[in-house]
Design an enzyme around this catalytic site. Structure first.
Site, PDB file in Angstrom:
ATOM      1  N   GLY A  64      39.231  34.295-143.858  1.00 18.72           N
ATOM      2  CA  GLY A  64      39.584  35.639-144.333  1.00 18.72           C
ATOM      3  C   GLY A  64      38.479  36.667-144.188  1.00 18.72           C
ATOM      4  N   GLU A 123      18.286  35.690-135.470  1.00 11.94           N
ATOM      5  CA  GLU A 123      19.524  35.228-134.831  1.00 11.94           C
ATOM      6  C   GLU A 123      19.962  36.232-133.758  1.00 11.94           C
ATOM      7  OE1 GLU A 123      22.727  34.192-137.470  1.00 11.94           O
ATOM      8  OE2 GLU A 123      24.176  34.058-135.833  1.00 11.94           O
ATOM      9  N   THR A 177      29.470  26.926-135.346  1.00 11.73           N
ATOM     10  CA  THR A 177      28.780  26.299-134.213  1.00 11.73           C
ATOM     11  C   THR A 177      28.119  25.008-134.688  1.00 11.73           C
ATOM     12  OG1 THR A 177      28.375  28.487-133.320  1.00 11.73           O
ATOM     13  CG2 THR A 177      27.020  26.699-132.429  1.00 11.73           C
ATOM     14  N   GLN A 215      33.613  40.971-109.952  1.00 13.09           N
ATOM     15  CA  GLN A 215      34.454  41.729-109.017  1.00 13.09           C
ATOM     16  C   GLN A 215      34.005  41.500-107.570  1.00 13.09           C
ATOM     17  OE1 GLN A 215      37.104  43.312-109.923  1.00 13.09           O
ATOM     18  NE2 GLN A 215      37.646  44.414-108.053  1.00 13.09           N
TER      19      GLN A 215
END
Ligand code: FAD
Length: 378
Positions: free
Chosen positions: A128, A243, A157, A337
């Site tokens: 949530g 982090e 993770t 691309q």
């Protein structure tokens, strides 16, 4: 050569490179199917000294700095691996324990993390709530000498393999930020602890990203990280810059690699009687991409240098994360691309780089949250 590199790090790079080439590259397909790395990878990495690199030797670590972590992440990217959750283990969880753990906690957990006996995870996000961390619902309620943990976490993770999970929980559910504490759950034999699915992602398919459930999990009171309740939010805010810098390091490494691969491909592949690189559009696209890489690298190096001096602030880290991950998305998309249809085939590394890049703008705090953080200081 970047300003923070030295001879010791160059020698360390050799070790990291040979480990990553031997242990990571050949296993990518298998790990993608298994949705996780082999558990033994952690113990192998522990044996050669690649775990807890920036943790002092007295706690079993490598005694290095964030620069060592950076070199390992760069070599991991170079080995085309996006599966091994070592950055969470080394660069994030180990540092929560080092910075906030009591002496007893450091001695209890860090040496086992350094050997690979314990795989580590950090569980903040819930089904949530993600960005709005203050609104987490997981509770850790003190009863006598224990905490009883209840709640659900997702997108974690290393979740499927973790033996140690730092859980963000409310020790005072009536409060927002000041009610949050970090508690450590050792998963082996923990009654009421359950792992859910290892989630099926569009990229980073070999990385273990799992759901975790806590139903009346009882942990000793001394598993509160630190000595005081209600410090969790502050601890998270203090550690999130590292982090975010870690994500920036990986983003720049991935960007650089994508440009190298695309240069090579466009110089080999021909259309209309000449190499793709002969078209002005290809040259201009790659000229722009190469410039994006250099600018991002310069900014990243500046942030790493500041971090090594203990001077990188929350805003600087948010800028680094936002800038590099947004640039990565742009560069990798432009590179893909230029591969034409081959760019869409999983067997081409550029396809994997493209799917891996997408999540960088989401985890560790989304681009929008980075902008919020930066804007607060303007
Ligand atoms: C592969 C992967 C690995 C992960 N690993 C971990 C882990 O190890 N541990 C962990 O705890 N979590 C982990 N996460 C979770 C990750 O950190 C969250 O997904 C992320 O923080 C966003 O939270 P959310 O998914 O709940 O999105 P939400 O918070 O619901 O956001 C949805 C959208 O709304 C936007 N939004 C939200 N608030 C604002 C605002 N104030 N202003 C403007 N826009 C806003 C967001 O930017 C986003 O675009 C991982 C996620 C992934 C995909």
């Amino acid at each position: 050569m970047t300003s923070w590199l030295d001879e010791d790090l160059t020698a360390f790079r050799e070790l990291a490179r040979s480990f990553c080439e031997k242990e990571l590259t050949p296993n990518q397909e298998r790990w993608s199917e298994a949705k996780q790395v082999d558990r033994e990878l952690w113990t192998k990495a522990g044996e050669v000294g690649l775990l807890c690199l920036s943790i002092p030797e007295e706690y079993g670590g490598g005694g290095g700095t964030f620069a060592h972590e950076t070199v390992l992440l760069q070599e991991q990217a170079r080995a085309l691996d996006d599966a091994w959750g070592v950055s969470v283990h080394n660069g994030i969880v180990a540092h929560y324990i080092l910075n906030y753990g009591t002496e007893e906690q450091k001695r209890r957990w860090l040496p086992r993390m350094a050997s690979g006996e314990l795989v580590a995870a950090i569980a903040m996000t819930e089904p949530g709530t993600g960005s709005d961390l203050q609104s987490i619902k997981t509770k850790a309620i003190r009863t006598g000498d224990s905490y009883v943990v209840n709640g659900a976490k997702t997108f974690i993770t290393n979740g499927a393999q973790a033996g140690l999970v730092i859980v963000a929980a409310k020790t005072n559910p009536g409060e927002k930020a000041s009610g949050v504490s970090l508690v450590v759950v050792e998963t082996e034999g923990a009654q009421g602890f359950r792992r859910g699915r290892v989630l099926d992602k569009i990229g980073m398919k070999g990385q273990d990203t799992a759901e975790l459930f806590f139903d009346d999990v009882t942990i000793p009171a001394e598993n509160l990280l630190g000595t005081q309740e209600g410090q969790g939010f502050i601890q998270l805010m203090q550690q999130l810059p590292q982090e975010r810098l870690i994500i920036a390091v990986s983003a720049v490494a991935a960007m650089e690699l994508a440009v190298q691969q695309t240069l090579q491909y466009t110089k080999e592949r021909e259309a209309f009687g000449r190499p793709l690189f002969g078209f002005q559009n290809t040259k201009f696209t790659l000229a722009e991409a190469a410039t994006e890489v250099e600018v991002s690298k310069a900014f990243l190096d500046q942030c790493i240098t500041r971090h090594l001096r203990g001077e990188l602030d929350v805003t600087g880290a948010a800028m680094a994360k936002m800038w590099t991950t947004e640039r990565l998305g742009k560069v990798v998309d432009a590179c893909l691309q230029l591969f034409g249809g081959y760019g869409y085939m999983n067997e081409y590394p550029i396809a994997k780089a493209w799917t891996s890049a997408r999540v960088q703008r989401i985890f560790g705090g989304t681009t929008e949250i980075m902008k919020e953080i930066i804007a607060r200081t303007l």
